[in-house]
Design a protein around this motif. Sequence first.
Motif, PDB file in Angstrom:
ATOM      1  N   ILE A 275       0.859  -1.182   0.000  1.00  0.00           N
ATOM      2  CA  ILE A 275       0.000   0.000   0.000  1.00  0.00           C
ATOM      3  C   ILE A 275       0.897   1.234   0.000  1.00  0.00           C
ATOM      4  CG2 ILE A 275      -1.785   1.281   1.250  1.00  0.00           C
ATOM      5  CD1 ILE A 275      -2.659  -1.475   0.037  1.00  0.00           C
ATOM      6  N   ILE A 276       0.646   2.140  -0.930  1.00  0.00           N
ATOM      7  CA  ILE A 276       1.426   3.378  -1.055  1.00  0.00           C
ATOM      8  C   ILE A 276       0.650   4.494  -0.377  1.00  0.00           C
ATOM      9  CG2 ILE A 276       2.482   5.002  -2.664  1.00  0.00           C
ATOM     10  CD1 ILE A 276       3.641   2.104  -2.752  1.00  0.00           C
ATOM     11  N   LYS A 277       1.349   5.248   0.459  1.00  0.00           N
ATOM     12  CA  LYS A 277       0.707   6.344   1.186  1.00  0.00           C
ATOM     13  C   LYS A 277       1.700   7.486   1.354  1.00  0.00           C
ATOM     14  CE  LYS A 277      -1.939   7.396   5.289  1.00  0.00           C
ATOM     15  NZ  LYS A 277      -2.539   6.937   6.516  1.00  0.00           N
ATOM     16  N   THR A 278       1.228   8.708   1.133  1.00  0.00           N
ATOM     17  CA  THR A 278       2.059   9.894   1.339  1.00  0.00           C
ATOM     18  C   THR A 278       1.200  11.042   1.847  1.00  0.00           C
ATOM     19  OG1 THR A 278       3.531  11.517   0.302  1.00  0.00           O
ATOM     20  CG2 THR A 278       1.811  10.589  -1.097  1.00  0.00           C
ATOM     21  N   ASP A 279       1.788  11.895   2.676  1.00  0.00           N
ATOM     22  CA  ASP A 279       1.071  13.093   3.121  1.00  0.00           C
ATOM     23  C   ASP A 279       1.260  14.246   2.134  1.00  0.00           C
ATOM     24  OD1 ASP A 279       3.704  13.802   3.631  1.00  0.00           O
ATOM     25  OD2 ASP A 279       3.399  14.130   5.781  1.00  0.00           O
ATOM     26  N   GLN A 280       1.992  13.995   1.041  1.00  0.00           N
ATOM     27  CA  GLN A 280       2.185  15.000   0.000  1.00  0.00           C
ATOM     28  C   GLN A 280       1.036  15.020  -1.011  1.00  0.00           C
ATOM     29  OE1 GLN A 280       4.854  17.225   0.210  1.00  0.00           O
ATOM     30  NE2 GLN A 280       4.877  16.184   2.180  1.00  0.00           N
ATOM     31  N   ALA A 281       0.093  14.093  -0.841  1.00  0.00           N
ATOM     32  CA  ALA A 281      -1.123  14.044  -1.660  1.00  0.00           C
ATOM     33  C   ALA A 281      -2.299  13.912  -0.700  1.00  0.00           C
ATOM     34  CB  ALA A 281      -1.069  12.854  -2.625  1.00  0.00           C
ATOM     35  N   PRO A 282      -3.495  14.247  -1.152  1.00  0.00           N
ATOM     36  CA  PRO A 282      -4.657  14.159  -0.256  1.00  0.00           C
ATOM     37  C   PRO A 282      -4.840  12.746   0.295  1.00  0.00           C
ATOM     38  CG  PRO A 282      -5.224  15.299  -2.284  1.00  0.00           C
ATOM     39  CD  PRO A 282      -3.857  14.728  -2.479  1.00  0.00           C
TER      40      PRO A 282
ATOM     41  N   GLN B 245      -4.339   5.356  -1.567  1.00  0.00           N
ATOM     42  CA  GLN B 245      -3.829   6.278  -2.579  1.00  0.00           C
ATOM     43  C   GLN B 245      -3.294   5.509  -3.777  1.00  0.00           C
ATOM     44  OE1 GLN B 245      -1.026   8.406  -0.110  1.00  0.00           O
ATOM     45  NE2 GLN B 245      -2.341  10.230  -0.073  1.00  0.00           N
ATOM     46  N   ALA B 246      -2.626   4.390  -3.502  1.00  0.00           N
ATOM     47  CA  ALA B 246      -2.118   3.526  -4.574  1.00  0.00           C
ATOM     48  C   ALA B 246      -1.792   2.165  -3.991  1.00  0.00           C
ATOM     49  CB  ALA B 246      -0.878   4.135  -5.225  1.00  0.00           C
ATOM     50  N   VAL B 247      -1.761   1.184  -4.881  1.00  0.00           N
ATOM     51  CA  VAL B 247      -1.378  -0.175  -4.501  1.00  0.00           C
ATOM     52  C   VAL B 247      -0.327  -0.642  -5.500  1.00  0.00           C
ATOM     53  CG1 VAL B 247      -2.142  -2.551  -4.182  1.00  0.00           C
ATOM     54  CG2 VAL B 247      -3.662  -0.661  -3.538  1.00  0.00           C
ATOM     55  N   LYS B 248       0.790  -1.127  -4.961  1.00  0.00           N
ATOM     56  CA  LYS B 248       1.873  -1.633  -5.803  1.00  0.00           C
ATOM     57  C   LYS B 248       1.852  -3.158  -5.764  1.00  0.00           C
ATOM     58  CE  LYS B 248       6.912  -1.330  -6.281  1.00  0.00           C
ATOM     59  NZ  LYS B 248       8.138  -0.784  -5.665  1.00  0.00           N
ATOM     60  N   VAL B 249       1.787  -3.764  -6.947  1.00  0.00           N
ATOM     61  CA  VAL B 249       1.831  -5.215  -7.080  1.00  0.00           C
ATOM     62  C   VAL B 249       2.991  -5.526  -8.009  1.00  0.00           C
ATOM     63  CG1 VAL B 249       0.582  -7.287  -7.785  1.00  0.00           C
ATOM     64  CG2 VAL B 249      -0.680  -5.365  -6.783  1.00  0.00           C
ATOM     65  N   GLY B 250       4.017  -6.146  -7.466  1.00  0.00           N
ATOM     66  CA  GLY B 250       5.220  -6.368  -8.263  1.00  0.00           C
ATOM     67  C   GLY B 250       5.834  -5.020  -8.609  1.00  0.00           C
ATOM     68  N   THR B 251       5.984  -4.755  -9.898  1.00  0.00           N
ATOM     69  CA  THR B 251       6.555  -3.479 -10.344  1.00  0.00           C
ATOM     70  C   THR B 251       5.490  -2.546 -10.921  1.00  0.00           C
ATOM     71  OG1 THR B 251       7.068  -4.414 -12.518  1.00  0.00           O
ATOM     72  CG2 THR B 251       8.810  -4.499 -10.832  1.00  0.00           C
ATOM     73  N   THR B 252       4.219  -2.914 -10.757  1.00  0.00           N
ATOM     74  CA  THR B 252       3.116  -2.105 -11.275  1.00  0.00           C
ATOM     75  C   THR B 252       2.424  -1.395 -10.125  1.00  0.00           C
ATOM     76  OG1 THR B 252       2.801  -3.702 -13.060  1.00  0.00           O
ATOM     77  CG2 THR B 252       1.010  -2.145 -12.665  1.00  0.00           C
ATOM     78  N   VAL B 253       2.134  -0.101 -10.330  1.00  0.00           N
ATOM     79  CA  VAL B 253       1.463   0.707  -9.314  1.00  0.00           C
ATOM     80  C   VAL B 253       0.124   1.179  -9.879  1.00  0.00           C
ATOM     81  CG1 VAL B 253       1.593   2.765  -7.848  1.00  0.00           C
ATOM     82  CG2 VAL B 253       3.684   1.489  -8.409  1.00  0.00           C
ATOM     83  N   TYR B 254      -0.936   0.863  -9.146  1.00  0.00           N
ATOM     84  CA  TYR B 254      -2.284   1.283  -9.517  1.00  0.00           C
ATOM     85  C   TYR B 254      -2.661   2.466  -8.626  1.00  0.00           C
ATOM     86  CZ  TYR B 254      -2.162  -3.281 -11.689  1.00  0.00           C
ATOM     87  OH  TYR B 254      -1.806  -4.375 -12.450  1.00  0.00           O
TER      88      TYR B 254
ATOM     89  N   ALA C  38       5.715   6.003  -4.444  1.00  0.00           N
ATOM     90  CA  ALA C  38       5.819   4.620  -4.918  1.00  0.00           C
ATOM     91  C   ALA C  38       7.205   4.306  -5.470  1.00  0.00           C
ATOM     92  CB  ALA C  38       4.770   4.358  -5.988  1.00  0.00           C
ATOM     93  N   GLY C  39       8.074   5.314  -5.525  1.00  0.00           N
ATOM     94  CA  GLY C  39       9.416   5.114  -6.050  1.00  0.00           C
ATOM     95  C   GLY C  39       9.548   5.428  -7.527  1.00  0.00           C
ATOM     96  N   GLY C  40       8.603   6.157  -8.072  1.00  0.00           N
ATOM     97  CA  GLY C  40       8.641   6.488  -9.491  1.00  0.00           C
ATOM     98  C   GLY C  40       8.360   7.951  -9.739  1.00  0.00           C
TER      99      GLY C  40
ATOM    100  N   MET D 141      -8.308  12.303 -12.261  1.00  0.00           N
ATOM    101  CA  MET D 141      -7.420  11.442 -13.037  1.00  0.00           C
ATOM    102  C   MET D 141      -6.929  10.299 -12.164  1.00  0.00           C
ATOM    103  SD  MET D 141      -4.961  14.086 -15.088  1.00  0.00           S
ATOM    104  CE  MET D 141      -5.600  15.668 -15.672  1.00  0.00           C
ATOM    105  N   ASP D 142      -6.781   9.140 -12.792  1.00  0.00           N
ATOM    106  CA  ASP D 142      -6.094   8.026 -12.142  1.00  0.00           C
ATOM    107  C   ASP D 142      -5.058   7.492 -13.126  1.00  0.00           C
ATOM    108  OD1 ASP D 142      -7.394   6.307 -13.960  1.00  0.00           O
ATOM    109  OD2 ASP D 142      -8.719   5.466 -12.474  1.00  0.00           O
ATOM    110  N   ALA D 143      -4.151   6.655 -12.634  1.00  0.00           N
ATOM    111  CA  ALA D 143      -3.052   6.222 -13.485  1.00  0.00           C
ATOM    112  C   ALA D 143      -2.523   4.856 -13.075  1.00  0.00           C
ATOM    113  CB  ALA D 143      -1.905   7.243 -13.450  1.00  0.00           C
ATOM    114  N   ILE D 144      -1.829   4.238 -14.013  1.00  0.00           N
ATOM    115  CA  ILE D 144      -1.082   3.020 -13.754  1.00  0.00           C
ATOM    116  C   ILE D 144       0.372   3.305 -14.112  1.00  0.00           C
ATOM    117  CG2 ILE D 144      -0.738   0.590 -14.390  1.00  0.00           C
ATOM    118  CD1 ILE D 144      -3.735   0.547 -15.154  1.00  0.00           C
TER     119      ILE D 144
END
Length: 128
Positions: free
Chosen positions: A5-12, A20-29, A66-68, A120-123
């Motif tokens: 699970i990706i979480k940051t206080d730099q985004a809402p 905020q995002a979920v990383k599975v392997g090298t893919t971030v949703y 997420a490292g990207g 907007m959302d992204a992968i």
Amino acid sequence: MSREIIKTDQAPQAIGTYSQAVKVGTTVYMSGQIALDPQTMTMVDGNTENEIRRVLDNLQAVARAAGGSLDDVVKLNVFLVDLANFSLVNEIMSEYFQEPYPARAAIGVASLPRNANVEMDAILELGA
């Protein structure tokens, strides 16, 4: 495959039952972002241009957590209350993205949370 699970206080912070995002392997949703200021959790003042910039800034913050970066976006979905703002999205996206651009969909919707004009959302793919 591990899930992170990706979480940051730099985004809402999530305003519902999602991450905020979920990383599975090298893919971030990445979950959808609207123009919430991450410090105040209120919508940005101003016009649709300001909203688009805040949305992209929020996505960028989650991508970094997420490292990207936005350079790693392979798919972007844009939801607009008024498709007349499509050219404005293109113009501002050119400031945030470089070629090769991600695959993208632009979808007209009747309404968005908090009366937003854009979401907007992204992968991301971090393994390339």
